[in-house]
Write a protein that holds these residues in place. Structure first.
Motif, mmCIF file in Angstrom:
data_model
loop_
_atom_site.group_PDB
_atom_site.id
_atom_site.type_symbol
_atom_site.label_atom_id
_atom_site.label_comp_id
_atom_site.label_asym_id
_atom_site.label_seq_id
_atom_site.Cartn_x
_atom_site.Cartn_y
_atom_site.Cartn_z
ATOM 1 N N MET A 1 0.837 -1.186 0.000
ATOM 2 C CA MET A 1 0.000 0.000 0.000
ATOM 3 C C MET A 1 0.882 1.248 0.000
ATOM 4 N N THR A 2 0.492 2.234 -0.763
ATOM 5 C CA THR A 2 1.216 3.489 -0.839
ATOM 6 C C THR A 2 0.750 4.418 0.269
ATOM 7 N N ARG A 3 1.724 5.044 0.925
ATOM 8 C CA ARG A 3 1.364 6.001 1.979
ATOM 9 C C ARG A 3 0.751 7.252 1.358
ATOM 10 N N PRO A 4 -0.159 7.906 2.105
ATOM 11 C CA PRO A 4 -0.738 9.168 1.609
ATOM 12 C C PRO A 4 0.352 10.230 1.443
ATOM 13 N N ASP A 5 0.165 11.132 0.500
ATOM 14 C CA ASP A 5 1.134 12.195 0.222
ATOM 15 C C ASP A 5 1.188 13.161 1.399
ATOM 16 N N PRO A 6 2.331 13.244 2.108
ATOM 17 C CA PRO A 6 2.419 14.095 3.292
ATOM 18 C C PRO A 6 2.475 15.590 2.980
ATOM 19 N N ASP A 7 2.614 15.938 1.695
ATOM 20 C CA ASP A 7 2.610 17.351 1.327
ATOM 21 C C ASP A 7 1.193 17.897 1.162
ATOM 22 N N GLN A 8 0.211 17.023 1.247
ATOM 23 C CA GLN A 8 -1.201 17.401 1.155
ATOM 24 C C GLN A 8 -1.829 17.310 2.549
ATOM 25 N N PRO A 9 -2.942 18.008 2.771
ATOM 26 C CA PRO A 9 -3.655 17.813 4.041
ATOM 27 C C PRO A 9 -4.086 16.347 4.153
ATOM 28 N N LEU A 10 -3.895 15.765 5.325
ATOM 29 C CA LEU A 10 -4.242 14.371 5.575
ATOM 30 C C LEU A 10 -5.473 14.302 6.460
ATOM 31 N N ASN A 11 -6.280 13.292 6.267
ATOM 32 C CA ASN A 11 -7.459 13.079 7.090
ATOM 33 C C ASN A 11 -7.209 11.917 8.036
ATOM 34 N N GLY A 12 -7.858 11.973 9.181
ATOM 35 C CA GLY A 12 -7.704 10.894 10.134
ATOM 36 C C GLY A 12 -8.784 10.922 11.184
ATOM 37 N N GLY A 13 -8.711 9.972 12.087
ATOM 38 C CA GLY A 13 -9.699 9.916 13.150
ATOM 39 C C GLY A 13 -9.454 8.742 14.072
ATOM 40 N N CYS A 14 -10.350 8.602 15.014
ATOM 41 C CA CYS A 14 -10.259 7.528 16.005
ATOM 42 C C CYS A 14 -10.853 6.232 15.444
ATOM 43 N N HIS A 15 -10.856 5.198 16.235
ATOM 44 C CA HIS A 15 -11.335 3.879 15.804
ATOM 45 C C HIS A 15 -12.842 3.862 15.525
ATOM 46 N N CYS A 16 -13.638 4.477 16.387
ATOM 47 C CA CYS A 16 -15.096 4.424 16.222
ATOM 48 C C CYS A 16 -15.623 5.467 15.239
ATOM 49 N N GLY A 17 -14.771 6.422 14.827
ATOM 50 C CA GLY A 17 -15.176 7.412 13.841
ATOM 51 C C GLY A 17 -15.844 8.649 14.393
ATOM 52 N N ARG A 18 -16.021 8.715 15.695
ATOM 53 C CA ARG A 18 -16.672 9.912 16.263
ATOM 54 C C ARG A 18 -15.773 11.135 16.163
ATOM 55 N N VAL A 19 -14.450 10.930 16.232
ATOM 56 C CA VAL A 19 -13.494 12.034 16.117
ATOM 57 C C VAL A 19 -12.833 11.951 14.750
ATOM 58 N N ARG A 20 -12.891 13.049 14.007
ATOM 59 C CA ARG A 20 -12.238 13.144 12.698
ATOM 60 C C ARG A 20 -11.438 14.442 12.670
ATOM 61 N N PHE A 21 -10.310 14.398 11.993
ATOM 62 C CA PHE A 21 -9.462 15.592 11.903
ATOM 63 C C PHE A 21 -8.805 15.687 10.539
ATOM 64 N N GLU A 22 -8.293 16.896 10.272
ATOM 65 C CA GLU A 22 -7.474 17.169 9.094
ATOM 66 C C GLU A 22 -6.160 17.728 9.612
ATOM 67 N N VAL A 23 -5.055 17.297 9.032
ATOM 68 C CA VAL A 23 -3.749 17.737 9.531
ATOM 69 C C VAL A 23 -2.767 17.895 8.375
ATOM 70 N N ARG A 24 -1.887 18.863 8.523
ATOM 71 C CA ARG A 24 -0.717 19.014 7.653
ATOM 72 C C ARG A 24 0.490 18.699 8.528
ATOM 73 N N LEU A 25 1.331 17.791 8.060
ATOM 74 C CA LEU A 25 2.518 17.421 8.825
ATOM 75 C C LEU A 25 3.620 18.432 8.592
ATOM 76 N N LYS A 26 4.319 18.779 9.660
ATOM 77 C CA LYS A 26 5.355 19.815 9.597
ATOM 78 C C LYS A 26 6.482 19.426 8.650
ATOM 79 N N GLU A 27 6.958 18.205 8.753
ATOM 80 C CA GLU A 27 8.063 17.759 7.903
ATOM 81 C C GLU A 27 7.777 16.377 7.326
ATOM 82 N N GLY A 28 6.553 16.163 6.936
ATOM 83 C CA GLY A 28 6.186 14.886 6.348
ATOM 84 C C GLY A 28 6.390 13.732 7.318
#
Length: 141
Positions: free
Chosen positions: A1-28
């Motif tokens: 599997m290819t990792r998501p592009d760290p130069d783009q905003p990434l989406n994520g969240g917790c296991h149950c899906g109640r918490v979702r976030f968007e993040v930009r990594l400082k240095e990939g």
């Protein structure tokens, strides 16, 4: 599997899906790390670095619970329903968050062959150094 592009905003969240976030990594992905402090050693997560302004909780902010210990400087956040640690505000640099790599969509802590382990038991704010004590390895078969 290819990792998501760290130069783009990434989406994520917790296991149950109640918490979702968007993040930009400082240095990939180059800043992936672990820590051996009493809390991180038990938690076992691979953390990636983001500036505080680069993390946006887009769903479920009220479902996050905060945990602090010892100096109460680091702020650790986890979902109050499924218990998954999503991120923490760093003691060493309060302008940064450590983001749980396992919470980023399409990414796994097993995508990192080698992750440096920092000496959190002798924290820089307590006169220690930001020494790398070793490397945690995952060798895929």
């Amino acid at each position: 599997m290819t990792r998501p592009d760290p130069d783009q905003p990434l989406n994520g969240g917790c296991h149950c899906g109640r918490v979702r976030f968007e993040v930009r990594l400082k240095e990939g992905y180059s800043q992936a790390r672990r820590c051996n402090c009493s809390y991180c050693a038990m938690r076992g997560a691979v953390a990636l670095t983001a500036r505080t302004e680069d993390l946006k909780v887009v769903k479920g902010a009220s479902d996050l619970t905060r945990y602090v210990f010892n100096t109460e400087s680091a702020q650790h956040y986890f979902c109050s329903h499924c218990g998954i640690y999503t991120h923490h505000q760093r003691r060493s640099n309060p302008q940064e968050f450590g983001i749980n790599a396992a919470c980023i969509d399409g990414l796994s802590p097993f995508d990192f062959e080698a992750v440096p382990v920092h000496d959190g038991q002798h924290h820089t704010k307590d006169g220690g150094t930001d020494e790398v004590l070793g490397v945690l390895r995952f060798d895929k078969k």
